[in-house]
Motif scaffolding. Structure first.
Motif, short mmCIF file in Angstrom:
data_model
loop_
_atom_site.label_atom_id
_atom_site.label_comp_id
_atom_site.label_asym_id
_atom_site.label_seq_id
_atom_site.Cartn_x
_atom_site.Cartn_y
_atom_site.Cartn_z
N ARG A 61 14.85 -41.68 -22.36
CA ARG A 61 13.98 -42.69 -23.00
C ARG A 61 13.46 -43.72 -22.01
NH1 ARG A 61 13.76 -42.52 -28.38
NH2 ARG A 61 12.95 -44.64 -28.44
N SER A 62 14.22 -44.00 -20.97
CA SER A 62 13.78 -45.00 -19.99
C SER A 62 12.53 -44.54 -19.24
CB SER A 62 14.89 -45.31 -19.00
OG SER A 62 15.21 -44.16 -18.22
N LEU A 63 12.22 -43.24 -19.29
CA LEU A 63 11.05 -42.71 -18.60
C LEU A 63 9.85 -42.56 -19.54
CD1 LEU A 63 12.64 -39.92 -16.36
CD2 LEU A 63 12.29 -42.34 -15.84
N PHE A 69 4.37 -40.41 -18.20
CA PHE A 69 3.49 -39.62 -19.07
C PHE A 69 2.43 -38.91 -18.22
CE2 PHE A 69 -0.52 -39.60 -21.62
CZ PHE A 69 -0.15 -38.61 -22.52
N PHE A 70 1.85 -39.62 -17.27
CA PHE A 70 0.87 -39.01 -16.37
C PHE A 70 1.52 -37.97 -15.47
CE2 PHE A 70 -1.30 -43.35 -16.77
CZ PHE A 70 -2.11 -42.91 -17.80
N LEU A 71 2.75 -38.24 -15.02
CA LEU A 71 3.47 -37.29 -14.17
C LEU A 71 3.75 -35.99 -14.95
CD1 LEU A 71 4.93 -36.45 -11.62
CD2 LEU A 71 6.92 -37.75 -12.38
N CYS A 72 4.07 -36.13 -16.22
CA CYS A 72 4.30 -34.96 -17.07
C CYS A 72 3.02 -34.13 -17.19
CB CYS A 72 4.78 -35.40 -18.45
SG CYS A 72 5.42 -34.08 -19.47
N ALA A 73 1.89 -34.81 -17.39
CA ALA A 73 0.60 -34.12 -17.46
C ALA A 73 0.28 -33.44 -16.13
CB ALA A 73 -0.51 -35.11 -17.83
N LEU A 74 0.62 -34.09 -15.03
CA LEU A 74 0.38 -33.51 -13.70
C LEU A 74 1.22 -32.24 -13.51
CD1 LEU A 74 -1.17 -34.33 -11.01
CD2 LEU A 74 1.07 -35.08 -10.19
N SER A 75 2.46 -32.27 -13.98
CA SER A 75 3.32 -31.09 -13.88
C SER A 75 2.74 -29.92 -14.68
CB SER A 75 4.73 -31.42 -14.38
OG SER A 75 5.37 -32.35 -13.53
N ILE A 76 2.22 -30.21 -15.86
CA ILE A 76 1.61 -29.15 -16.68
C ILE A 76 0.41 -28.55 -15.96
CG2 ILE A 76 0.39 -28.69 -18.85
CD1 ILE A 76 2.15 -30.86 -20.14
N SER A 77 -0.43 -29.41 -15.38
CA SER A 77 -1.63 -28.90 -14.68
C SER A 77 -1.24 -28.04 -13.48
CB SER A 77 -2.53 -30.06 -14.23
OG SER A 77 -2.00 -30.73 -13.11
N GLU A 78 -0.15 -28.41 -12.79
CA GLU A 78 0.29 -27.61 -11.65
C GLU A 78 0.83 -26.25 -12.09
OE1 GLU A 78 3.02 -29.81 -9.25
OE2 GLU A 78 1.40 -30.56 -8.00
N ILE A 79 1.53 -26.21 -13.21
CA ILE A 79 2.04 -24.94 -13.73
C ILE A 79 0.89 -24.01 -14.05
CG2 ILE A 79 3.17 -23.86 -15.72
CD1 ILE A 79 5.13 -26.22 -15.73
N PHE A 80 -0.14 -24.52 -14.72
CA PHE A 80 -1.28 -23.68 -15.08
C PHE A 80 -2.11 -23.29 -13.85
CE2 PHE A 80 -0.64 -25.39 -19.42
CZ PHE A 80 -0.58 -24.18 -20.10
N TYR A 81 -2.22 -24.20 -12.89
CA TYR A 81 -2.98 -23.89 -11.68
C TYR A 81 -2.33 -22.74 -10.92
CZ TYR A 81 -4.90 -24.31 -6.97
OH TYR A 81 -5.48 -24.03 -5.76
#
Length: 322
Positions: A61-63, A69-81
Motif C-alpha cells: 500500500r505504501s507504493l 503507478f507510472f512505473l507499473c504502466a512502464l513495466s506493462i509497456s516493456e512486457i508487450f514491447y
C-alpha cells in the motif's frame, strides 16, 4: 532466380511480395545456440522482473502513489514491447523456417513501434511527476490526482498507437516486388525500405523526421524537468535533504540515459556501408538489453521499491498478498 516467397502478380514479369525472410542471424551460424540461450534468459528475466515490480506495487500500500503507478504502466509497456519482438527472434534462432507473412511483418512493426513510443512517453510523464513532486510539493496531490494520472497514462498509450499506425501505414503502403530478404532479425524500417520498389526517399525522410522529432521532444522535456529539479535541489539547505530528494529521481534518470543512449546509437548513427553483423548486434542492445536492464535499475536504485520487494517476497513475516 530470386526467391520472392509466395507472390501475386502485379504486372507482367513483376510480382508482389507476400512474405519476407528474416536473415538477421544468418551471419552467426555457429553462435545461434549461444544467442538463443542468452536471449531466452534475458527475456525470461525481463518478464519476471517486470511482473515482480507490478505485483509488489499492487501488494504494498505504501507504493500506491503516482510515481509507482507510472512505473507499473512502464513495466506493462516493456512486457508487450519485448513480446512483439523477442519470441519471434527466439523461434528464428532454432528454426530453418525464417519467413514471416506480409501481415505478420506489419503487425510486428505496429506493436513494436506502439509500445516503444509508449515507453518513451511514459518516461516523459515520470519526469514530469518528479518535477511536480520536488518543485511543487504542496500542489502535488492536486496536480497528480488519480484522474490526472490515469489520463496521462492513457494519453501515452494513445500517442504510442498513433505513432505505430503512422509508421506502419507509411511503410506498408509501399509496393514490395522483390527481393524479400530482410537484413534484420525483425521487421524494422530501414531494411524494409531497401526492399520497396521505386523511390522511397520521401517516406524515409518523413518517417525519420517524425520519429526523431517526437523522441527528441520527449528527451528535451525530460532534460527541462531535471534542470528545474536540480535547481530546486541545490536550494535545499541540508545535505541529507538534497540526497533524499535526488534519490527519488536516480532510478528514473538512469533508465532515461540507458533508453536514449541505446536509441541514439540505433537511430542517429551516421550512414555507412551495410553491415549485417553490426546492425544485428546493435539491434539486440535496444530490443533485448534495454528492457532487461530497466527492472534491474528500478529494483536496485530505488530504495523504497527494493525494501518493498524484500518485504513482499523474501520475508516470512509479510507473505504475498494477492
Amino acid at each position: 532466380m530470386p526467391n520472392f516467397g509466395r507472390a501475386s502478380m502485379l504486372k507482367p514479369n513483376r510480382t508482389v511480395v507476400t512474405e519476407f525472410i528474416l536473415i538477421g542471424f544468418s551471419t552467426f551460424p555457429h553462435l545461434q545456440v549461444m544467442f538463443f540461450v542468452i536471449l531466452l534468459l534475458m527475456y525470461l528475466f525481463t518478464l519476471l522482473g517486470n511482473l515482480l515490480i507490478m505485483l509488489t506495487i499492487r501488494s504494498e500500500r505504501s507504493l500506491h502513489t503516482p510515481m509507482y503507478f507510472f512505473l507499473c504502466a512502464l513495466s506493462i509497456s516493456e512486457i508487450f514491447y519485448t513480446f512483439a519482438i523477442i519470441p519471434r527472434m527466439l523461434i528464428d534462432l532454432v528454426s530453418n523456417h525464417n519467413t514471416i507473412s506480409f501481415l505478420g511483418c506489419a503487425n510486428q512493426m505496429f506493436f513494436s513501434f506502439t509500445f516503444g513510443f509508449t515507453h518513451s512517453f511514459l518516461l516523459t510523464v515520470m519526469g514530469y511527476d518528479r518535477y511536480v513532486a520536488i518543485c511543487h510539493p504542496l500542489r502535488y496531490n492536486v496536480l497528480m490526482n488519480p484522474q490526472g494520472c490515469a489520463w496521462l497514462v492513457v494519453s501515452s498509450c494513445l500517442g504510442g498507437v498513433v505513432m505505430g499506425l503512422m509508421v506502419t501505414l507509411s511503410i506498408f503502403h509501399l509496393t514490395f516486388c522483390g527481393p524479400n530478404k530482410i537484413h534484420h532479425f525483425f521487421c524494422h524500417v530501414p531494411p524494409l525500405l531497401k526492399l520497396a520498389c521505386g523511390d522511397t526517399s520521401v517516406v524515409a525522410m518523413g518517417v525519420g523526421m517524425v520519429c526523431i522529432t517526437v523522441l527528441l521532444g520527449c528527451f528535451l522535456f525530460i532534460l527541462l524537468s531535471y534542470a528545474f529539479i536540480v535547481a530546486t535541489i541545490l536550494r535545499i539547505p541540508s545535505a541529507e535533504g538534497r540526497r533524499k530528494a535526488f534519490s527519488t529521481c536516480a532510478s528514473h534518470l538512469t533508465v532515461v540515459v540507458v533508453h536514449y543512449g541505446f536509441a541514439s546509437v540505433i537511430y542517429l548513427k551516421p550512414k555507412a556501408p551495410e553491415s549485417l553483423e553490426g546492425d544485428t548486434l546493435m539491434g539486440i542492445t535496444y530490443t533485448a538489453l534495454t528492457p532487461f536492464l530497466s527492472p534491474i535499475i528500478f529494483s536496485l536504485r530505488n530504495k523504497e521499491l527494493k525494501n518493498a520487494l524484500k518485504k513482499v517476497f523474501f520475508s516470512s513475516q509479510y507473505p504475498l498478498r494477492l
